[in-house]
Design a protein around this motif. Structure first.
Motif, mmCIF file in Angstrom:
data_model
loop_
_atom_site.group_PDB
_atom_site.id
_atom_site.type_symbol
_atom_site.label_atom_id
_atom_site.label_comp_id
_atom_site.label_asym_id
_atom_site.label_seq_id
_atom_site.Cartn_x
_atom_site.Cartn_y
_atom_site.Cartn_z
ATOM 1 N N HIS A 153 1.548 -0.970 0.160
ATOM 2 C CA HIS A 153 0.190 0.206 -0.204
ATOM 3 C C HIS A 153 1.088 1.242 -0.183
ATOM 4 O O HIS A 153 0.451 2.232 -0.611
ATOM 5 N N LEU A 154 1.777 1.286 0.951
ATOM 6 C CA LEU A 154 3.128 2.310 0.772
ATOM 7 C C LEU A 154 4.423 2.818 0.195
ATOM 8 O O LEU A 154 4.927 3.464 0.051
ATOM 9 N N GLY A 155 4.711 1.202 -0.718
ATOM 10 C CA GLY A 155 5.500 1.043 -1.399
ATOM 11 C C GLY A 155 6.246 0.604 -0.091
ATOM 12 O O GLY A 155 6.945 0.167 1.308
ATOM 13 N N TRP A 156 7.519 -0.612 -0.737
ATOM 14 C CA TRP A 156 8.502 -1.226 -0.063
ATOM 15 C C TRP A 156 9.614 -0.529 0.737
ATOM 16 O O TRP A 156 10.103 -0.916 1.629
ATOM 17 N N ARG A 157 9.798 0.340 0.214
ATOM 18 C CA ARG A 157 10.617 1.048 1.031
ATOM 19 C C ARG A 157 9.918 1.976 2.401
ATOM 20 O O ARG A 157 10.871 2.057 3.818
ATOM 21 N N ALA A 158 8.639 2.300 2.459
ATOM 22 C CA ALA A 158 7.803 2.577 3.628
ATOM 23 C C ALA A 158 8.238 1.022 4.195
ATOM 24 O O ALA A 158 8.274 1.086 5.625
ATOM 25 N N ALA A 159 7.683 -0.313 3.933
ATOM 26 C CA ALA A 159 8.299 -1.609 5.581
ATOM 27 C C ALA A 159 9.914 -1.640 5.947
ATOM 28 O O ALA A 159 10.192 -1.102 6.973
ATOM 29 N N PHE A 160 10.842 -0.472 5.368
ATOM 30 C CA PHE A 160 12.063 -0.317 5.397
ATOM 31 C C PHE A 160 12.221 0.160 6.659
ATOM 32 O O PHE A 160 12.331 0.320 7.575
ATOM 33 N N TRP A 161 11.592 1.614 6.384
ATOM 34 C CA TRP A 161 11.277 2.377 7.531
ATOM 35 C C TRP A 161 10.864 2.070 8.522
ATOM 36 O O TRP A 161 11.344 2.812 9.995
ATOM 37 N N ALA A 162 10.035 1.845 8.375
ATOM 38 C CA ALA A 162 9.146 1.140 9.541
ATOM 39 C C ALA A 162 9.860 -0.004 10.113
ATOM 40 O O ALA A 162 9.835 0.732 11.903
ATOM 41 N N VAL A 163 10.843 -0.892 9.943
ATOM 42 C CA VAL A 163 11.921 -2.110 10.685
ATOM 43 C C VAL A 163 12.659 -0.662 11.306
ATOM 44 O O VAL A 163 13.046 -1.175 12.505
ATOM 45 N N ALA A 164 13.404 -0.033 9.951
ATOM 46 C CA ALA A 164 14.069 1.120 11.206
ATOM 47 C C ALA A 164 13.688 1.858 12.643
ATOM 48 O O ALA A 164 14.367 1.988 12.779
ATOM 49 N N GLY A 165 12.681 2.513 12.387
ATOM 50 C CA GLY A 165 11.630 2.618 13.525
ATOM 51 C C GLY A 165 11.820 2.302 14.481
ATOM 52 O O GLY A 165 11.926 2.563 16.096
ATOM 53 N N LEU A 166 11.229 1.077 14.528
ATOM 54 C CA LEU A 166 10.778 0.135 15.469
ATOM 55 C C LEU A 166 12.333 -0.386 16.202
ATOM 56 O O LEU A 166 12.537 -0.660 17.136
ATOM 57 N N SER A 167 13.419 -0.825 15.363
ATOM 58 C CA SER A 167 14.329 -0.679 15.855
ATOM 59 C C SER A 167 15.338 0.571 16.530
ATOM 60 O O SER A 167 15.729 -0.092 17.652
ATOM 61 N N ALA A 168 15.167 1.526 15.872
ATOM 62 C CA ALA A 168 15.263 2.687 17.365
ATOM 63 C C ALA A 168 14.774 2.547 18.426
ATOM 64 O O ALA A 168 15.395 2.892 19.145
ATOM 65 N N LEU A 169 12.989 2.052 18.129
ATOM 66 C CA LEU A 169 12.734 2.368 19.656
ATOM 67 C C LEU A 169 13.074 0.654 20.405
ATOM 68 O O LEU A 169 13.223 1.471 21.705
ATOM 69 N N THR A 170 13.809 -0.005 20.292
ATOM 70 C CA THR A 170 14.242 -1.317 21.062
ATOM 71 C C THR A 170 14.896 -0.451 21.485
ATOM 72 O O THR A 170 16.051 -1.253 22.653
ATOM 73 N N MET A 171 16.282 0.583 21.185
ATOM 74 C CA MET A 171 17.280 0.585 21.769
ATOM 75 C C MET A 171 17.287 1.274 23.063
ATOM 76 O O MET A 171 18.302 1.661 23.845
ATOM 77 N N ILE A 172 15.801 1.998 22.565
ATOM 78 C CA ILE A 172 15.560 3.011 24.505
ATOM 79 C C ILE A 172 15.159 1.568 25.177
ATOM 80 O O ILE A 172 15.936 1.891 26.512
ATOM 81 N N GLY A 173 15.039 0.543 24.832
ATOM 82 C CA GLY A 173 14.639 -0.483 26.009
ATOM 83 C C GLY A 173 15.742 -1.209 26.003
ATOM 84 O O GLY A 173 16.397 -1.526 27.748
ATOM 85 N N VAL A 174 16.890 -0.995 25.100
ATOM 86 C CA VAL A 174 18.446 -1.895 26.160
ATOM 87 C C VAL A 174 19.024 -0.868 26.447
ATOM 88 O O VAL A 174 19.629 -1.336 27.429
ATOM 89 N N LEU A 175 19.487 -0.021 25.889
ATOM 90 C CA LEU A 175 19.689 1.259 26.981
ATOM 91 C C LEU A 175 18.997 1.233 28.285
ATOM 92 O O LEU A 175 19.703 1.443 29.306
ATOM 93 N N ALA A 176 17.958 1.124 28.829
ATOM 94 C CA ALA A 176 17.685 1.361 29.639
ATOM 95 C C ALA A 176 17.112 0.441 30.742
ATOM 96 O O ALA A 176 17.251 -0.344 32.048
ATOM 97 N N LYS A 177 17.189 -0.983 29.772
ATOM 98 C CA LYS A 177 16.427 -2.536 30.278
ATOM 99 C C LYS A 177 17.963 -3.225 30.958
ATOM 100 O O LYS A 177 18.166 -3.932 31.898
ATOM 101 N N VAL A 178 18.922 -3.158 29.874
ATOM 102 C CA VAL A 178 20.114 -4.174 29.164
ATOM 103 C C VAL A 178 21.323 -3.753 30.544
ATOM 104 O O VAL A 178 21.404 -2.703 30.626
#
Length: 398
Positions: A153-178
């Motif tokens: 619906h938004l193009g394969w690039r949008a799927a890449f952006w979504a993965v990048a965004g979610l992975s960036a969010l997990t960095m916050i969790g790693v920084l806070a809890k690991v």
């Protein structure tokens, strides 16, 4: 269970979505990049190639690194690679970003496993690892179809952006809890290498590669097969791919339940099941009704063997598991690399998408033979002296 374990599982989900989602995006990517679908399929192999090299190499390199710092570095490179891929229109640049992102994803996997082992009590390690590994299973159920829908619906690039965004969010969790700091104990590399001399370990790696190749040679082209051969409407492809994930969740749950007590029986049944399903796909690829039944079975048998394959390696490498486990992770990616490559050759030769089922069946039968060899070696007393940690009671019976 420490929150960090769930954070690491979420990180695997984000990165695993990138690993899997291209199976549903090949037609769109091929059209946009001006390449054939088999060439686009090599992007899946590129990801596997990066993981193949990254797992053992980074497992050794990071033995003495502060774990949280290394995990954050791997995630940052993963995010950057996806941003570059989303912005590029050059096939080979995207190919390179797939290799790089997979390289650090493999390092993340190896280090996440070591981190989990240090965070929980010995009797909870199996459950903790199932949570982390479960991130990839959930990626097949949610991440794969979601990435396909976004791409359609938004193009394969949008799927890449979504993965990048979610992975960036997990960095916050790693920084806070690991936890930060260096590991309290560091495995000896010499001991790790000594364990790798066990021939039964390499037979097990062969079974791992063949098992994964059997499943992925079909899975890699499943989206294109469903639309191009089966005749299923594009809008329904994410739902059918979601059935693959549901089957995978059922398979890994059942396989995990029997892997400890009956590893060889689990492997025999899984290999036979994959061979049967793969040949059925080759025969029935033109039937929507048949494919809707066969796709979840492909996921179920493909994932059912994973717990036994992993448990087998840990039993053979008890006491020095880091490099052995990382190499098994690489063996999975040998299958992910070779399977789509051979499938692409068959499709490019004009044999059609259904031909990947025949290749998958050949992989499955080869795995069945490899498991039989492994089982025979297990029952030969002369091989027990190869490694002082090679035999455990649960691997002596069917």
């Amino acid at each position: 269970m420490p929150v960090a374990v769930y954070i690491l599982g979420l990180s695997i989900f984000a990165q695993g979505t990138s690993e899997l989602m291209l199976a549903g995006l090949l037609p769109e990517m091929a059209a946009d990049l001006g390449v054939s679908i088999p060439s686009a399929g090599l992007l899946i192999s590129a990801f596997a190639l990066g993981m193949l090299v990254g797992a053992p190499l980074l497992a050794v390199v990071t033995l003495r690194w502060p774990r949280r710092d290394a995990l954050l570095a791997f995630l940052a490179i993963f995010v950057a690679a996806h941003v570059v891929g989303a912005l590029s229109s050059d096939y080979w640049v995207i190919f390179g970003t797939r290799v790089v992102s997979a390289f650090v994803y493999a390092g993340f996997w190896a280090l996440a496993a070591a981190t989990v082992m240090s965070l929980v009590a010995p009797q909870s390690r199996g459950r903790a690892m199932s949570i982390v590994a479960g991130g990839l299973t959930i990626a097949t159920i949610i991440g794969l179809p979601a990435g396909t829908v976004i791409g359609q619906h938004l193009g394969w690039r949008a799927a890449f952006w979504a993965v990048a965004g979610l992975s960036a969010l997990t960095m916050i969790g790693v920084l806070a809890k690991v936890p930060g700091g260096r590991p309290a104990t560091v495995a000896a590399l010499r001991g790790e290498l000594r364990v790798m001399a066990n021939p039964r370990l390499w037979v097990s790696y062969g079974a791992t590669a063949l098992s994964t190749g059997s499943a992925f040679v079909t899975f890699a082209y499943l989206g294109a097969m469903l639309t191009g051969t089966t005749g299923i409407a594009v809008a329904w492809v994410p739902a059918v791919l979601g059935l693959y994930g549901v089957g995978g969740l059922i398979g890994i749950t059942i396989g995990g339940r029997f892997a400890d007590a009956h590893p060889f029986r689990t492997l025999y049944v899984g290999a036979a099941g994959m061979s049967t399903v793969a040949i059925a796909i080759a025969i029935s690829a033109h039937s929507p009704a048949a494919m809707i039944v066969l796709v979840p079975l492909l996921g179920a048998f493909g994932f059912a063997t994973n717990p036994a394959l992993n448990t087998r390696v840990f039993a053979l490498a008890d006491g020095a598991p880091t490099l052995a486990a990382a190499t098994n992770f690489s063996a999975f990616n040998v299958g992910i690399t070779v399977g789509p490559w051979l499938g692409g050759l068959a499709i490019g030769a004009g044999l059609g998408y259904a031909s990947v089922g025949s290749i998958g069946a050949a992989f499955g039968l080869a795995m069945l033979a490899t498991v039989a060899v492994s089982h025979r070696l297990e029952r030969e007393p002369s091989t027990a002296a190869v490694s002082s940690v090679a035999r455990t009671p649960e691997f002596t019976t069917l």
